[in-house]
Design an enzyme around this catalytic site. Structure first.
Site, short mmCIF file in Angstrom:
data_model
loop_
_atom_site.label_atom_id
_atom_site.label_comp_id
_atom_site.label_asym_id
_atom_site.label_seq_id
_atom_site.Cartn_x
_atom_site.Cartn_y
_atom_site.Cartn_z
N GLU A 1 0.84 -1.22 0.00
CA GLU A 1 0.00 0.00 0.00
C GLU A 1 0.86 1.26 0.00
OE1 GLU A 1 -3.27 0.20 -0.14
OE2 GLU A 1 -4.03 -1.75 0.50
N THR B 1 5.27 2.08 -0.06
CA THR B 1 6.35 1.87 0.93
C THR B 1 6.46 3.11 1.83
OG1 THR B 1 8.06 2.87 -0.44
CG2 THR B 1 7.66 0.51 -0.78
P1 TGC Z 1 0.07 10.95 -10.02
O1 TGC Z 1 0.49 11.73 -11.22
O2 TGC Z 1 0.32 11.49 -8.66
O3 TGC Z 1 -1.48 10.61 -10.12
C1 TGC Z 1 -2.04 10.02 -11.29
C2 TGC Z 1 -3.49 10.43 -11.39
O4 TGC Z 1 -4.21 9.93 -10.25
C3 TGC Z 1 -4.78 11.04 -9.51
N1 TGC Z 1 -4.66 10.69 -8.10
C4 TGC Z 1 -5.66 10.31 -7.34
N2 TGC Z 1 -6.98 10.21 -7.59
C5 TGC Z 1 -7.76 9.78 -6.60
N3 TGC Z 1 -7.31 9.44 -5.38
C6 TGC Z 1 -6.00 9.53 -5.09
N4 TGC Z 1 -5.53 9.17 -3.90
C7 TGC Z 1 -5.11 9.98 -6.10
N5 TGC Z 1 -3.77 10.17 -6.17
C8 TGC Z 1 -3.51 10.61 -7.41
C9 TGC Z 1 -3.95 12.24 -9.90
O5 TGC Z 1 -4.68 13.42 -9.71
C10 TGC Z 1 -3.69 11.97 -11.37
O6 TGC Z 1 -4.87 12.24 -12.08
P2 TGC Z 1 -4.81 12.78 -13.60
O7 TGC Z 1 -6.23 13.01 -13.94
O8 TGC Z 1 -3.96 14.01 -13.54
O9 TGC Z 1 -4.17 11.68 -14.39
O10 TGC Z 1 0.69 9.48 -10.14
P3 TGC Z 1 2.20 8.98 -10.18
O11 TGC Z 1 2.30 8.00 -11.29
O12 TGC Z 1 3.15 10.14 -10.12
O13 TGC Z 1 2.30 8.13 -8.82
C11 TGC Z 1 2.25 8.71 -7.57
C12 TGC Z 1 2.52 7.66 -6.49
C13 TGC Z 1 3.96 7.18 -6.53
C14 TGC Z 1 2.26 8.34 -5.16
C15 TGC Z 1 1.56 6.46 -6.65
O14 TGC Z 1 1.76 5.77 -7.81
C16 TGC Z 1 1.63 5.49 -5.49
O15 TGC Z 1 0.92 5.67 -4.52
N6 TGC Z 1 2.49 4.40 -5.57
C17 TGC Z 1 2.49 3.36 -4.58
C18 TGC Z 1 1.82 2.13 -5.16
C19 TGC Z 1 0.99 1.41 -4.15
O16 TGC Z 1 0.67 1.88 -3.07
N7 TGC Z 1 0.57 0.20 -4.50
C20 TGC Z 1 -0.29 -0.55 -3.68
C21 TGC Z 1 -0.76 -1.80 -4.39
S1 TGC Z 1 -2.15 -2.57 -3.60
C22 TGC Z 1 -1.50 -3.24 -2.22
O17 TGC Z 1 -0.38 -3.08 -1.84
C23 TGC Z 1 -2.44 -4.05 -1.43
S2 TGC Z 1 -1.78 -4.76 0.00
C24 TGC Z 1 -3.24 -5.14 0.67
C25 TGC Z 1 -3.23 -5.89 1.91
O18 TGC Z 1 -2.90 -7.10 1.89
O19 TGC Z 1 -3.66 -5.27 2.93
P1 FAD Z 2 9.73 -1.30 -5.49
O1 FAD Z 2 8.74 -0.35 -6.06
O2 FAD Z 2 10.64 -2.01 -6.43
O3 FAD Z 2 10.60 -0.53 -4.41
C1 FAD Z 2 11.87 -1.01 -3.94
C2 FAD Z 2 12.49 0.08 -3.08
O4 FAD Z 2 12.71 1.26 -3.89
C3 FAD Z 2 11.61 0.53 -1.91
O5 FAD Z 2 12.39 0.80 -0.79
C4 FAD Z 2 10.98 1.82 -2.41
O6 FAD Z 2 10.62 2.72 -1.36
C5 FAD Z 2 12.13 2.38 -3.26
N1 FAD Z 2 11.61 3.31 -4.27
C6 FAD Z 2 10.84 3.02 -5.36
N2 FAD Z 2 10.53 4.14 -6.02
C7 FAD Z 2 11.12 5.16 -5.34
C8 FAD Z 2 11.15 6.57 -5.50
N3 FAD Z 2 10.52 7.19 -6.51
N4 FAD Z 2 11.85 7.30 -4.61
C9 FAD Z 2 12.48 6.71 -3.56
N5 FAD Z 2 12.46 5.39 -3.33
C10 FAD Z 2 11.80 4.63 -4.22
N6 FAD Z 2 -0.14 -5.32 -4.57
C11 FAD Z 2 -1.38 -5.40 -5.13
O7 FAD Z 2 -1.62 -4.83 -6.19
N7 FAD Z 2 -2.38 -6.11 -4.54
C12 FAD Z 2 -2.19 -6.78 -3.37
O8 FAD Z 2 -3.14 -7.39 -2.85
C13 FAD Z 2 -0.89 -6.74 -2.77
N8 FAD Z 2 -0.65 -7.46 -1.64
C14 FAD Z 2 0.64 -7.52 -1.16
C15 FAD Z 2 0.93 -8.38 -0.10
C16 FAD Z 2 2.24 -8.48 0.37
C17 FAD Z 2 2.56 -9.43 1.47
C18 FAD Z 2 3.26 -7.67 -0.17
C19 FAD Z 2 4.66 -7.74 0.34
C20 FAD Z 2 2.97 -6.83 -1.22
C21 FAD Z 2 1.66 -6.75 -1.73
N9 FAD Z 2 1.37 -5.94 -2.84
C22 FAD Z 2 0.11 -5.98 -3.41
C23 FAD Z 2 2.44 -5.23 -3.54
C24 FAD Z 2 2.90 -3.96 -2.84
O9 FAD Z 2 1.98 -2.94 -3.01
C25 FAD Z 2 4.28 -3.60 -3.40
O10 FAD Z 2 5.20 -4.54 -2.89
C26 FAD Z 2 4.70 -2.19 -3.04
O11 FAD Z 2 3.88 -1.23 -3.66
C27 FAD Z 2 6.18 -1.91 -3.40
O12 FAD Z 2 6.46 -2.33 -4.69
P2 FAD Z 2 7.75 -3.27 -4.97
O13 FAD Z 2 7.69 -4.40 -4.00
O14 FAD Z 2 7.76 -3.58 -6.41
O15 FAD Z 2 8.99 -2.39 -4.56
#
Ligand code: TGC
Ligand code: FAD
Length: 398
Positions: free
Chosen positions: A371, A373
């Site tokens: 969600e 890092t």
């Molecule tokens: P950026 O240019 O900032 O935004 C792209 C477009 O999205 C809009 N936007 C949002 N809209 C609604 N709600 C939000 N919170 C929004 N944040 C941004 C933004 O306005 C823009 O819109 P538009 O119309 O201009 O295109 O995007 P970026 O590519 O620069 O990325 C920003 C960044 C790095 C913060 C974002 O990509 C990010 O949060 N990365 C982290 C990825 C992440 O958290 N992955 C999670 C995967 S799911 C998971 O981990 C589930 S674990 C679940 C569990 O087991 O509990």
């Molecule tokens: P990377 O993006 O490769 O990052 C590696 C390192 O580089 C990190 O320390 C990070 O902070 C750093 N880094 C990357 N970019 C930058 C930057 N711009 N500036 C500075 N530092 C940076 N995803 C889903 O979609 N659905 C799920 O249900 C889900 N469940 C998960 C369950 C588990 C147990 C785990 C471990 C992960 C899960 N994830 C899920 C994925 C999770 O969201 C990603 O692991 C997370 O977003 C980080 O991506 P990555 O592992 O590829 O690390």
């Protein structure tokens, strides 16, 4: 069998800010967790299995879509209630909260917010009871922190979409019946699709070897020319903002959940410090042990205020992405610190499964990564306060 003696710390009487309904919901969740999950969680953690038989119970305590309206099978509760349930679940194990937050915020939420009326009627009631489990596919092998680069894509073919690509690290994937998958169309625009188990070319292999979040099932999603009916596309929103808005909801739940893990570690450390005798006195009589406990309860109290206020803002529809991000980052960080200190207070016993501390500590290493890092959340706050996003930089010439 060890008994779950948890009593939650409330140094600043924050319970007085909760309604009677909040307390009833929280206490019901706590009682259910103590009876149904605490006795079995260590075994599942050691065997790296999720206790699937508890899914209907999670539905009954309202853990699946607590804030989804009752007309769609949800509990119709407020955001503080949602947070309190997540806190009670993660107080026991982060994997338990993960399953509930994926189902609620990453599967039910996008269907509720962006789905058609037909999709809502078809999926939400079954997801609310736990009869159906879903997962959320955003992360790919080469795109984690930077999901906008995703390569999973689809092409149109009559009434169908032909989906190709792969997602990894997907919670609940191995047993989920549906996956909310984010993929690019032929113009490169991101859309959400509901992919159903049984569709030809769709497989969900389990990922093995996790030393963290072991009582949660994690897998890949593989799409090999999967024919998804066009009626399964989420029509309400496209672009990266759609999945990111779901993350807001899930990160909010994690902020409460991680605090629950911290509260559990503190509660155990406090009890142990009064029971364990060394040099003829309880170890809690030593100033260095008191320092650890004092710092823990201080950080917990600050995080409780942050989280409660965030809940109020969310209920008022005012919480921003940056506010949610700060709470997720802070609460996971303090929980990790508190788990490490609580482990020290337990001495050697702290590394055993007699106490849940080491399990919390290992789990939180996943929570600090998924969600977004810790460092991505620092950058979200940095971008908010300076107005200068620092997520990307020019590629260095190597
Ligand atoms: P950026 O240019 O900032 O935004 C792209 C477009 O999205 C809009 N936007 C949002 N809209 C609604 N709600 C939000 N919170 C929004 N944040 C941004 C933004 O306005 C823009 O819109 P538009 O119309 O201009 O295109 O995007 P970026 O590519 O620069 O990325 C920003 C960044 C790095 C913060 C974002 O990509 C990010 O949060 N990365 C982290 C990825 C992440 O958290 N992955 C999670 C995967 S799911 C998971 O981990 C589930 S674990 C679940 C569990 O087991 O509990
Ligand atoms: P990377 O993006 O490769 O990052 C590696 C390192 O580089 C990190 O320390 C990070 O902070 C750093 N880094 C990357 N970019 C930058 C930057 N711009 N500036 C500075 N530092 C940076 N995803 C889903 O979609 N659905 C799920 O249900 C889900 N469940 C998960 C369950 C588990 C147990 C785990 C471990 C992960 C899960 N994830 C899920 C994925 C999770 O969201 C990603 O692991 C997370 O977003 C980080 O991506 P990555 O592992 O590829 O690390």
């Amino acid at each position: 069998m060890k008994t779950d003696q948890y009593i939650h710390p409330d140094h600043y009487l924050l319970d007085e800010l909760l309604t009677e309904e909040h307390k009833l919901i929280r206490d019901a969740a706590r009682a259910w967790v103590k009876k149904e999950v605490s006795p079995i969680i260590d075994e599942h953690y050691e065997n790296a299995t999720f206790p699937n038989h508890i899914l209907p119970g999670l539905g009954e305590i309202g853990a699946f879509g607590p804030y989804i309206p009752q007309e769609y099978g949800g509990a119709g509760l407020d955001q503080i209630s949602y947070g309190l349930i997540m806190q009670e679940l993660e107080r026991c194990d982060s994997g338990l909260r993960s399953t509930a937050s994926v189902q609620s915020s990453l599967v039910m939420y996008p269907i509720w917010k962006y789905g058609s009326e037909e999709q809502k009627q078809k999926f939400l009631p079954k997801l609310a009871t736990g009869e159906m489990i879903g997962c959320f596919g955003l992360t790919e092998p080469d795109f984690g922190s930077n999901p906008s680069g995703m390569i999973t894509n689809y092409k149109e073919d009559g009434d169908f979409l032909i989906l190709n690509g792969a997602k990894m690290w997907i919670s609940n994937a191995p047993f989920a019946e549906i996956a909310v998958v984010w993929a690019k169309n032929e113009e490169g625009r991101i859309h959400g699709l509901i992919v159903e188990r049984g569709m030809e070319g769709f497989s969900t292999p389990e990922m093995h070897g996790k030393l963290s979040l072991r009582a949660s099932s994690t897998g890949e999603l593989i799409f090999d020319n999967v024919r998804v009916p066009k009626s399964n596309i989420l029509p309400g929103r496209s672009g990266l903002g759609a999945p990111l808005s779901c993350l807001d909801s899930a990160r909010y739940g994690i902020a409460w959940g991680a605090l629950g893990a911290a509260m559990d570690c503190y509660d155990q450390a406090l009890r142990y410090s009064k029971e364990r005798i060394q040099f003829g006195v309880p170890i809690g009589a030593f100033q260095l042990v008191q320092k650890k406990l004092a710092e823990m309860i201080t950080e917990i109290t600050k995080a409780q205020f942050l989280t409660h206020r965030l809940g109020q803002l969310r209920d008022a529809g005012k919480a921003t992405t940056a506010q949610i991000s700060m709470a997720k980052r802070n609460n996971v960080e303090i929980a990790l610190d508190i788990a490490r200190e609580a482990r020290q207070i337990h001495g050697g016993m702290g590394i055993t499964s007699e106490y849940s501390i080491m399990r919390h500590m290992a789990n939180l290493e996943s929570v600090v990564t998924y969600e977004g890092t810790h460092d991505i959340h620092l950058l979200i706050t940095g971008a908010e306060v300076t107005g200068i996003p620092a997520f990307t930089r020019e590629k260095p010439s190597l």
